[in-house]
Every structure is written in C-alpha cells, then in structure tokens.
Scaffold this motif. Structure first.
Motif, PDB file in Angstrom:
ATOM      1  N   GLY A  51      52.807  73.612  57.113  1.00 26.47           N
ATOM      2  CA  GLY A  51      53.710  75.016  56.899  1.00 26.47           C
ATOM      3  C   GLY A  51      55.037  75.014  57.054  1.00 26.47           C
ATOM      4  N   MET A  52      55.206  75.712  58.280  1.00 22.82           N
ATOM      5  CA  MET A  52      56.696  75.626  58.481  1.00 22.82           C
ATOM      6  C   MET A  52      57.561  74.710  58.760  1.00 22.82           C
ATOM      7  N   PRO A  53      58.923  74.737  58.628  1.00 25.44           N
ATOM      8  CA  PRO A  53      59.382  73.590  58.930  1.00 25.44           C
ATOM      9  C   PRO A  53      59.709  73.433  60.670  1.00 25.44           C
ATOM     10  N   ILE A  54      59.947  72.692  61.486  1.00 25.15           N
ATOM     11  CA  ILE A  54      60.193  72.583  62.609  1.00 25.15           C
ATOM     12  C   ILE A  54      61.518  73.291  63.200  1.00 25.15           C
ATOM     13  N   ALA A  55      61.440  74.341  63.954  1.00 21.82           N
ATOM     14  CA  ALA A  55      62.986  74.893  64.521  1.00 21.82           C
ATOM     15  C   ALA A  55      63.117  74.400  65.760  1.00 21.82           C
ATOM     16  N   LEU A  56      64.291  73.967  65.921  1.00 19.14           N
ATOM     17  CA  LEU A  56      64.612  73.480  67.104  1.00 19.14           C
ATOM     18  C   LEU A  56      66.386  74.003  67.478  1.00 19.14           C
ATOM     19  N   THR A  57      66.533  73.783  68.597  1.00 14.31           N
ATOM     20  CA  THR A  57      68.166  74.177  69.075  1.00 14.31           C
ATOM     21  C   THR A  57      68.414  72.794  69.607  1.00 14.31           C
ATOM     22  N   LEU A  58      69.418  72.109  69.002  1.00 15.48           N
ATOM     23  CA  LEU A  58      69.947  70.955  69.188  1.00 15.48           C
ATOM     24  C   LEU A  58      71.378  70.974  70.077  1.00 15.48           C
ATOM     25  N   GLU A  59      71.501  70.150  70.811  1.00 15.01           N
ATOM     26  CA  GLU A  59      72.842  69.934  71.635  1.00 15.01           C
ATOM     27  C   GLU A  59      73.659  68.933  70.735  1.00 15.01           C
ATOM     28  N   PRO A  60      74.662  68.822  70.740  1.00 14.08           N
ATOM     29  CA  PRO A  60      75.722  67.720  69.991  1.00 14.08           C
ATOM     30  C   PRO A  60      75.170  66.354  70.588  1.00 14.08           C
ATOM     31  N   GLY A  61      75.228  65.538  69.332  1.00 12.14           N
ATOM     32  CA  GLY A  61      74.455  64.237  69.638  1.00 12.14           C
ATOM     33  C   GLY A  61      74.158  63.620  68.604  1.00 12.14           C
ATOM     34  N   THR A  62      73.363  62.322  68.425  1.00 14.80           N
ATOM     35  CA  THR A  62      72.680  61.777  67.509  1.00 14.80           C
ATOM     36  C   THR A  62      71.270  61.630  67.547  1.00 14.80           C
ATOM     37  N   TYR A  63      70.410  61.843  66.831  1.00 19.26           N
ATOM     38  CA  TYR A  63      69.198  61.916  66.579  1.00 19.26           C
ATOM     39  C   TYR A  63      68.453  61.132  65.729  1.00 19.26           C
ATOM     40  N   PHE A  64      67.197  60.621  65.806  1.00 16.05           N
ATOM     41  CA  PHE A  64      66.578  59.607  64.891  1.00 16.05           C
ATOM     42  C   PHE A  64      65.317  60.560  64.784  1.00 16.05           C
ATOM     43  N   ARG A  65      64.882  61.117  63.435  1.00 13.66           N
ATOM     44  CA  ARG A  65      63.873  61.900  62.898  1.00 13.66           C
ATOM     45  C   ARG A  65      62.773  60.909  62.667  1.00 13.66           C
ATOM     46  N   CYS A  66      61.544  60.812  63.470  1.00 10.46           N
ATOM     47  CA  CYS A  66      60.608  59.892  62.851  1.00 10.46           C
ATOM     48  C   CYS A  66      60.023  60.327  61.589  1.00 10.46           C
ATOM     49  N   VAL A  67      59.681  59.312  60.845  1.00 13.05           N
ATOM     50  CA  VAL A  67      59.111  59.639  59.617  1.00 13.05           C
ATOM     51  C   VAL A  67      57.865  59.049  59.101  1.00 13.05           C
ATOM     52  N   CYS A  68      57.413  58.078  60.231  1.00  7.34           N
ATOM     53  CA  CYS A  68      55.929  57.222  60.325  1.00  7.34           C
ATOM     54  C   CYS A  68      54.900  57.959  60.982  1.00  7.34           C
ATOM     55  N   GLY A  69      55.219  58.912  61.612  1.00  8.69           N
ATOM     56  CA  GLY A  69      54.141  59.523  62.498  1.00  8.69           C
ATOM     57  C   GLY A  69      53.818  58.705  63.757  1.00  8.69           C
ATOM     58  N   GLY A  70      54.307  57.607  64.128  1.00  3.98           N
ATOM     59  CA  GLY A  70      54.074  56.775  65.063  1.00  3.98           C
ATOM     60  C   GLY A  70      54.628  57.084  66.345  1.00  3.98           C
ATOM     61  N   GLU A  99      77.699  70.359  66.776  1.00  2.00           N
ATOM     62  CA  GLU A  99      78.065  71.446  67.977  1.00  2.00           C
ATOM     63  C   GLU A  99      76.563  71.996  68.072  1.00  2.00           C
ATOM     64  N   ARG A 100      76.259  72.650  69.341  1.00  2.00           N
ATOM     65  CA  ARG A 100      74.873  73.316  69.522  1.00  2.00           C
ATOM     66  C   ARG A 100      74.603  74.293  68.395  1.00  2.00           C
ATOM     67  N   ARG A 101      73.423  73.980  67.826  1.00  5.72           N
ATOM     68  CA  ARG A 101      72.734  75.001  66.722  1.00  5.72           C
ATOM     69  C   ARG A 101      71.367  74.902  66.530  1.00  5.72           C
ATOM     70  N   LYS A 102      70.936  75.782  65.954  1.00  8.19           N
ATOM     71  CA  LYS A 102      69.465  75.759  65.572  1.00  8.19           C
ATOM     72  C   LYS A 102      69.293  75.069  64.115  1.00  8.19           C
ATOM     73  N   VAL A 103      68.580  74.122  64.171  1.00 12.77           N
ATOM     74  CA  VAL A 103      68.225  73.378  63.077  1.00 12.77           C
ATOM     75  C   VAL A 103      66.666  73.697  62.510  1.00 12.77           C
TER      76      VAL A 103
END
Length: 81
Positions: A9-28, A52-56
C-alpha cells in the motif's frame, strides 16, 4: 528491494533527523524499515543520508527508481505536507 511488496500500500512516512541510515531490503531486520545487520540471502541494505530534519517517504513496493524513496511509480499519491 529485490522482492517487491505490492500489497504494502502506502510508502513508509517518517520524519528523520540528519544522519546516515540503512534501509533493509531483505526483510530480516527486527528494526524495519531499517537494517539491524541481520542480512538474509546476501542482500545488503541501501545506505542513504539525510542532511536536515525532514519528512521522507520510503518505498514499500520496490518499484521506485529512486531507492529508498518513493517516486510514485506504483501510482500511490503522496500526501501534500
């Protein structure tokens, strides 16, 4: 994402702070949508930075051309913030 979840359905809406993130693609991961280091099937996470802090909107169907972000390829309409 190698295995699209077209039922998501919908994408995952998040407000994130500045930084480096790693999006899981395997589901584990036990910390979805982010990677916790438990990679299944040799699939590595998608690394991305937020300046910068923003909604993604993170893609949940796997069809976007702008991983990890939703580009509305699946036809979903993103809310106007």
């Amino acid at each position: 994402m190698t295995k699209p979840n077209t039922d998501a359905g919908m994408p995952i809406a998040l407000t994130l702070e500045p930084g480096t993130y790693f999006r899981c693609v395997c589901g584990g991961s036990k910390n979805l949508p982010f990677c916790d280091g438990n990679h299944r099937g040799g699939e590595l996470p998608i690394r991305f930075e937020i300046k910068e802090r923003r909604k993604v909107y993170l893609c949940s169907c796997g069809n976007t051309g702008k991983q990890p972000f939703c580009d509305q390829t699946c036809g979903v309409e993103l809310p106007v913030d």
